[in-house]
Design a protein around this motif. Structure first.
Motif, mmCIF file in Angstrom:
data_model
loop_
_atom_site.group_PDB
_atom_site.id
_atom_site.type_symbol
_atom_site.label_atom_id
_atom_site.label_comp_id
_atom_site.label_asym_id
_atom_site.label_seq_id
_atom_site.Cartn_x
_atom_site.Cartn_y
_atom_site.Cartn_z
ATOM 1 N N GLU A 129 -27.081 3.798 -2.604
ATOM 2 C CA GLU A 129 -26.473 3.921 -1.463
ATOM 3 C C GLU A 129 -26.418 5.494 -1.467
ATOM 4 O O GLU A 129 -25.788 6.017 -0.358
ATOM 5 C CB GLU A 129 -25.029 3.347 -1.577
ATOM 6 C CG GLU A 129 -24.987 1.942 -1.632
ATOM 7 C CD GLU A 129 -25.615 1.185 -0.483
ATOM 8 O OE1 GLU A 129 -25.426 1.910 0.726
ATOM 9 O OE2 GLU A 129 -26.330 0.132 -0.657
ATOM 10 N N ALA A 130 -27.015 6.360 -2.347
ATOM 11 C CA ALA A 130 -27.294 7.561 -2.182
ATOM 12 C C ALA A 130 -25.995 8.325 -1.762
ATOM 13 O O ALA A 130 -25.619 9.343 -1.264
ATOM 14 C CB ALA A 130 -28.065 8.166 -0.851
ATOM 15 N N VAL A 131 -25.137 7.988 -2.992
ATOM 16 C CA VAL A 131 -23.591 8.448 -3.205
ATOM 17 C C VAL A 131 -23.749 9.792 -3.974
ATOM 18 O O VAL A 131 -24.313 9.678 -4.860
ATOM 19 C CB VAL A 131 -22.787 7.504 -3.886
ATOM 20 C CG1 VAL A 131 -21.438 7.966 -4.058
ATOM 21 C CG2 VAL A 131 -22.676 6.119 -2.878
ATOM 22 N N PRO A 132 -23.276 10.776 -3.424
ATOM 23 C CA PRO A 132 -23.178 11.939 -4.053
ATOM 24 C C PRO A 132 -22.614 12.038 -5.250
ATOM 25 O O PRO A 132 -21.614 11.160 -5.429
ATOM 26 C CB PRO A 132 -22.855 13.228 -3.259
ATOM 27 C CG PRO A 132 -22.645 12.434 -1.575
ATOM 28 C CD PRO A 132 -22.678 11.060 -1.853
ATOM 29 N N PRO A 133 -23.014 12.585 -6.528
ATOM 30 C CA PRO A 133 -22.242 12.571 -7.881
ATOM 31 C C PRO A 133 -20.892 12.779 -7.692
ATOM 32 O O PRO A 133 -20.140 11.925 -8.576
ATOM 33 C CB PRO A 133 -22.947 13.562 -8.670
ATOM 34 C CG PRO A 133 -24.596 13.463 -8.058
ATOM 35 C CD PRO A 133 -24.469 13.385 -6.649
ATOM 36 N N PRO A 191 -5.821 8.387 -4.619
ATOM 37 C CA PRO A 191 -5.236 7.337 -4.042
ATOM 38 C C PRO A 191 -5.725 6.811 -2.605
ATOM 39 O O PRO A 191 -5.482 5.833 -2.228
ATOM 40 C CB PRO A 191 -3.861 7.617 -4.134
ATOM 41 C CG PRO A 191 -3.888 9.112 -4.296
ATOM 42 C CD PRO A 191 -5.169 9.425 -4.703
ATOM 43 N N GLY A 192 -6.456 7.864 -1.898
ATOM 44 C CA GLY A 192 -6.704 7.464 -0.537
ATOM 45 C C GLY A 192 -8.193 6.760 -0.511
ATOM 46 O O GLY A 192 -8.568 6.471 0.729
ATOM 47 N N LEU A 193 -8.651 6.778 -1.594
ATOM 48 C CA LEU A 193 -10.370 6.262 -1.371
ATOM 49 C C LEU A 193 -10.159 4.850 -1.424
ATOM 50 O O LEU A 193 -9.566 4.144 -2.266
ATOM 51 C CB LEU A 193 -10.945 6.808 -2.702
ATOM 52 C CG LEU A 193 -12.409 6.518 -2.950
ATOM 53 C CD1 LEU A 193 -13.134 7.345 -1.754
ATOM 54 C CD2 LEU A 193 -13.007 6.743 -4.245
ATOM 55 N N ALA A 194 -10.836 4.260 -0.276
ATOM 56 C CA ALA A 194 -10.648 2.910 -0.123
ATOM 57 C C ALA A 194 -11.834 2.061 -0.969
ATOM 58 O O ALA A 194 -12.830 1.349 -0.686
ATOM 59 C CB ALA A 194 -11.287 2.760 1.318
ATOM 60 N N ILE A 195 -11.456 2.215 -2.167
ATOM 61 C CA ILE A 195 -11.996 1.340 -3.354
ATOM 62 C C ILE A 195 -11.281 0.479 -4.015
ATOM 63 O O ILE A 195 -9.911 1.178 -4.568
ATOM 64 C CB ILE A 195 -12.714 2.311 -4.137
ATOM 65 C CG1 ILE A 195 -13.869 2.845 -3.655
ATOM 66 C CG2 ILE A 195 -13.457 1.404 -5.334
ATOM 67 C CD1 ILE A 195 -15.258 2.235 -3.054
ATOM 68 N N THR A 196 -11.480 -0.785 -4.254
ATOM 69 C CA THR A 196 -10.445 -1.513 -4.701
ATOM 70 C C THR A 196 -10.540 -1.610 -6.323
ATOM 71 O O THR A 196 -11.621 -1.885 -6.670
ATOM 72 C CB THR A 196 -10.541 -3.135 -4.322
ATOM 73 O OG1 THR A 196 -10.611 -3.196 -2.857
ATOM 74 C CG2 THR A 196 -9.542 -3.855 -4.936
ATOM 75 N N ARG A 214 -20.463 -2.626 -3.109
ATOM 76 C CA ARG A 214 -21.490 -2.190 -2.144
ATOM 77 C C ARG A 214 -20.889 -2.179 -0.818
ATOM 78 O O ARG A 214 -21.031 -1.091 -0.054
ATOM 79 C CB ARG A 214 -22.663 -2.963 -2.217
ATOM 80 C CG ARG A 214 -23.716 -2.329 -1.388
ATOM 81 C CD ARG A 214 -25.214 -3.030 -1.533
ATOM 82 N NE ARG A 214 -25.637 -3.115 -2.727
ATOM 83 C CZ ARG A 214 -26.400 -2.216 -3.439
ATOM 84 N NH1 ARG A 214 -26.853 -1.309 -2.598
ATOM 85 N NH2 ARG A 214 -27.119 -2.713 -4.525
ATOM 86 N N ARG A 215 -20.083 -3.186 -0.280
ATOM 87 C CA ARG A 215 -19.398 -3.246 0.795
ATOM 88 C C ARG A 215 -18.711 -2.139 1.169
ATOM 89 O O ARG A 215 -18.335 -1.463 2.204
ATOM 90 C CB ARG A 215 -18.732 -4.544 1.434
ATOM 91 C CG ARG A 215 -19.961 -5.752 1.502
ATOM 92 C CD ARG A 215 -19.429 -7.009 2.124
ATOM 93 N NE ARG A 215 -18.666 -7.530 1.136
ATOM 94 C CZ ARG A 215 -19.080 -8.410 0.381
ATOM 95 N NH1 ARG A 215 -20.308 -8.620 0.151
ATOM 96 N NH2 ARG A 215 -18.117 -9.111 -0.432
ATOM 97 N N GLU A 216 -17.734 -1.926 0.066
ATOM 98 C CA GLU A 216 -16.672 -0.754 0.238
ATOM 99 C C GLU A 216 -17.277 0.453 0.175
ATOM 100 O O GLU A 216 -16.887 1.355 0.992
ATOM 101 C CB GLU A 216 -15.704 -0.881 -0.850
ATOM 102 C CG GLU A 216 -14.762 -2.138 -0.984
ATOM 103 C CD GLU A 216 -13.820 -2.244 -2.252
ATOM 104 O OE1 GLU A 216 -14.074 -1.531 -3.115
ATOM 105 O OE2 GLU A 216 -13.060 -3.304 -2.067
ATOM 106 N N VAL A 217 -18.258 0.783 -0.577
ATOM 107 C CA VAL A 217 -18.873 1.811 -0.456
ATOM 108 C C VAL A 217 -19.632 2.293 0.793
ATOM 109 O O VAL A 217 -19.457 3.441 1.266
ATOM 110 C CB VAL A 217 -20.143 2.029 -1.502
ATOM 111 C CG1 VAL A 217 -20.936 3.275 -1.480
ATOM 112 C CG2 VAL A 217 -19.390 2.192 -2.952
ATOM 113 N N ARG A 218 -20.164 1.214 1.309
ATOM 114 C CA ARG A 218 -20.837 1.388 2.871
ATOM 115 C C ARG A 218 -19.839 1.804 3.733
ATOM 116 O O ARG A 218 -20.349 2.356 4.886
ATOM 117 C CB ARG A 218 -21.653 0.194 3.066
ATOM 118 C CG ARG A 218 -23.210 0.144 2.293
ATOM 119 C CD ARG A 218 -23.972 -1.126 2.541
ATOM 120 N NE ARG A 218 -25.029 -1.135 1.867
ATOM 121 C CZ ARG A 218 -25.969 -2.057 1.980
ATOM 122 N NH1 ARG A 218 -25.801 -3.362 2.478
ATOM 123 N NH2 ARG A 218 -26.916 -1.777 1.421
ATOM 124 N N ALA A 219 -18.541 1.040 3.638
ATOM 125 C CA ALA A 219 -17.708 1.606 4.669
ATOM 126 C C ALA A 219 -16.910 2.851 4.496
ATOM 127 O O ALA A 219 -16.024 3.247 5.342
ATOM 128 C CB ALA A 219 -16.502 0.419 4.490
#
Length: 98
Positions: A65-69, A87-92, A14-19
């Motif tokens: 978090e209202a993340v678009p599909p 690869p550039g998406l900041a998700i671990t 959730r913290r990564e998504v919010r960032a």
């Protein structure tokens, strides 16, 4: 997503998504996405492929978090270190989160 080898740390994710820099869905869009998810989950259950509680929690968090599909799909691909992930998406990825 049955038999996921690792448990997802939803608080960290959730913290990564919010960032992430993305345009959150409107309330109406988020409601529609929740409805679509509910239909998909019902269809999976009918087919004998009901999601595990951890998977349900993951999708619920993405909707909270209202993340678009399309972005939600990319987040999941990255989380599971899929070759088609951005690869550039900041998700671990889960493998690296241990």
């Amino acid at each position: 997503m049955k038999d996921s080898p690792m448990q997802i740390d939803l608080d960290t994710l959730r913290r990564e998504v919010r960032a992430l820099d993305y345009v959150r869905g409107t309330s109406a869009e988020a409601a529609m996405w929740r409805e679509d998810d509910a239909d998909s989950r019902a269809n999976l259950a009918i087919e004998g492929m009901a999601m595990e509680p951890d998977d349900d929690a993951l999708f619920d968090m993405l909707r909270d978090e209202a993340v678009p599909p399309p972005l939600a799909t990319q987040i999941i691909l990255k989380l599971y270190d899929h070759p088609d992930a951005d690869p550039g998406l900041a998700i671990t990825p889960l493998e690296q989160a241990r």
